[in-house]
Design an enzyme around this catalytic site. Structure first.
Site, PDB file in Angstrom:
ATOM      1  N   ASP A  74      11.834  -3.634   4.166  1.00 52.51           N
ATOM      2  CA  ASP A  74      11.289  -2.655   3.221  1.00 52.51           C
ATOM      3  C   ASP A  74       9.783  -2.518   3.453  1.00 52.51           C
ATOM      4  OD1 ASP A  74      10.208  -5.008   2.131  1.00 52.51           O
ATOM      5  OD2 ASP A  74      11.803  -5.156   0.646  1.00 52.51           O
ATOM      6  N   ASP A  76       6.142  -2.437   1.570  1.00 49.14           N
ATOM      7  CA  ASP A  76       5.421  -2.713   0.324  1.00 49.14           C
ATOM      8  C   ASP A  76       4.051  -2.067   0.405  1.00 49.14           C
ATOM      9  OD1 ASP A  76       7.411  -4.753  -0.752  1.00 49.14           O
ATOM     10  OD2 ASP A  76       6.894  -5.599   1.198  1.00 49.14           O
ATOM     11  N   ASP A 152       0.699 -14.768  -0.248  1.00 44.85           N
ATOM     12  CA  ASP A 152       1.169 -16.120   0.046  1.00 44.85           C
ATOM     13  C   ASP A 152       0.762 -16.631   1.435  1.00 44.85           C
ATOM     14  OD1 ASP A 152       2.948 -14.308   1.155  1.00 44.85           O
ATOM     15  OD2 ASP A 152       4.730 -15.061   0.130  1.00 44.85           O
TER      16      ASP A 152
END
Ligand code: ATP
Ligand code: MG
Length: 417
Positions: A74, A76, A152
């Site tokens: 996907d 983002d 992250d």
């Protein structure tokens, strides 16, 4: 740089990847990410934000996987527009999430996730930290710099700016991408405490990308694994799905076990894995799942979960059948008990739990003494017969010899003219 990092970790000195004050700027002609790699729907959203005067960048898997020449799952998008501003730009748009509010923009059949830049917490209503864990992460920032700190891993903090088609690498992600390294940004212990799910994400990327974890990123996981108990079981289900249903289930399990994470999510299964038949059953089902994924065949989550929990379920059942006992009732009770225990760790949605139950109940029906032709044909018509039968065959393959003749009988019965 890599040499220094390796040397420091060899000497057991703390190494930490911090955010560069000035990101590495990579102009369009110096990188491989082209607009052709990006879905038309994501491009449409990026341009609409940009033309409306907002910053619009691609980040995370869409950038990372494209640079690795893989097809992203996907795209983002991040922007300085606040969620309500994003909503007002798009006709079909919905805000989702509480812990982390973001906008889902619907274009054709695609859903594009648009997140607003995050900034550091001030422990107000929008950002709440409890025992080091971020309960809510809705403090909005104004710049990409602020946003990058909250990402992250270094490889997930490379931004693609639609205004000039350049990349901004905030944490030496390019270097880690080239070396195949998963490395947390910031102090690993603090980052795992903020959100323990990052431990699962770390091993997921290791499994998915075939990367290795930087020593300082790997070191704290085993000790902190039990922090996963504080994470809502529904969120853990989402993660487990990504770990086991994305074509790298075998490696995910191996990594999860290595870091003591599997025991947190499936304690009842973990306690059975010394039994070679149980271990083989699970290995077998994960290998099948990966193969099916690679061949673009459908994957039934219920089948996989039925297998994951079969060893503890069968341990709950009596080995010898006592006379006069309703076996189905005993099985029902065992299922109810097992699912209740399991749901405390990983929430299994109802539709999946129903399929698991059907598969398990069929094991009984497929292996009890045969009751005449009519009943056998009727069972063949059962909507879950195929799943139940495949499951029985799987058990035999794993070494459950006591049901081998039953499985063979059903194989023959289906082949009759
Ligand atoms: P994929 O979509 O292939 O699973 P991804 O990296 O895009 O991988 P997403 O869950 O889509 O993962 O998240 C998009 C980005 O958001 C990540 O790349 C990362 O920068 C950031 N992100 C997601 N989850 C976290 C988290 N728990 N903590 C910090 N940053 C996160
Ligand atoms: Mg993504």
């Amino acid at each position: 740089m890599t040499f220094i990092k390796n040397l420091l970790s060899y000497l057991s000195l703390p190494v930490q990847q911090s955010i560069n004050n000035k990101p590495v700027y990579i102009p369009r002609d110096k990188h491989m990410l082209s607009r052709k790699n990006i879905s038309p729907e994501a491009l449409q959203v990026l341009y609409k934000l940009h033309k409306s005067g907002y910053k619009a960048l691609l980040v995370g898997g869409g950038v990372r996987d494209s640079l690795l020449k893989r097809t992203p799952k996907d795209f983002d998008i991040v922007t300085n527009a606040h969620p309500e501003q994003v909503t007002s730009l798009f006709r079909r748009c919905r805000l989702i999430g509480r812990r982390f509010v973001l906008a889902h923009v619907y274009i054709s059949k695609e859903i594009i996730e648009v997140a607003t830049f995050r900034a550091s917490h001030k422990n107000n209503n929008a950002g709440i930290i409890q025992d080091g864990r971020i309960i809510r992460d809705n403090v909005y920032g104004k710049t990409v710099d602020e946003d990058a700190v909250r990402r992250d891993f270094t490889i997930n903090a490379i931004y693609y700016d639609i205004s000039n088609l350049s990349l901004f690498d905030y944490a030496n992600g390019m270097e880690d991408l080239n070396n195949g390294v998963i490395r947390l940004i910031g102090d690993p212990i603090q980052r795992y405490k903020e959100d323990p799910v990052r431990m699962l994400r770390a091993i997921r990327f290791v499994a998915k990308l075939d990367f290795t974890m930087a020593p300082e990123t790997a070191a704290p996981i085993t000790d902190l694994a039990n922090l996963l108990k504080n994470i809502p079981a529904a969120r853990l289900f989402e993660e487990v799905q990504k770990l086991f249903l994305s074509g790298h289930a075998v490696k995910s399990l191996q990594q999860m076990r290595e870091y003591n994470l599997f025991a947190q999510l499936f304690p009842l299964t973990e306690s059975c894995l010394n039994d070679p038949i149980a271990a083989r059953l699970i290995q077998e089902v994960l290998e099948n799942t990966d193969a099916r994924q690679q061949n673009n065949q459908t994957i039934t989550a219920g089948f996989l979960f039925a297998a994951l929990l079969w060893p503890p379920l069968s341990n709950l059942l009596p080995k010898e059948q006592a006379k006069g006992v309703n076996q189905q009732e005993v099985l029902f009770e065992a299922i109810e008990y097992l699912l209740k225990q399991q749901q405390k760790h990983v929430a299994i949605p109802r539709r999946i739990a129903i399929l698991m139950q059907e598969i398990w109940l069929l094991q009984l029906r497929l292996t009890r003494p045969r009751r005449g032709k009519k009943k056998n044909f009727k069972l063949l018509q059962h909507p879950r017969f195929r799943a139940g039968y495949d499951f029985l065959v799987l058990r035999v393959k794993a070494g459950e010899q006591e049901v081998a003749s039953e499985a063979a009988w059903w194989t023959k019965f289906q082949q009759r003219k």
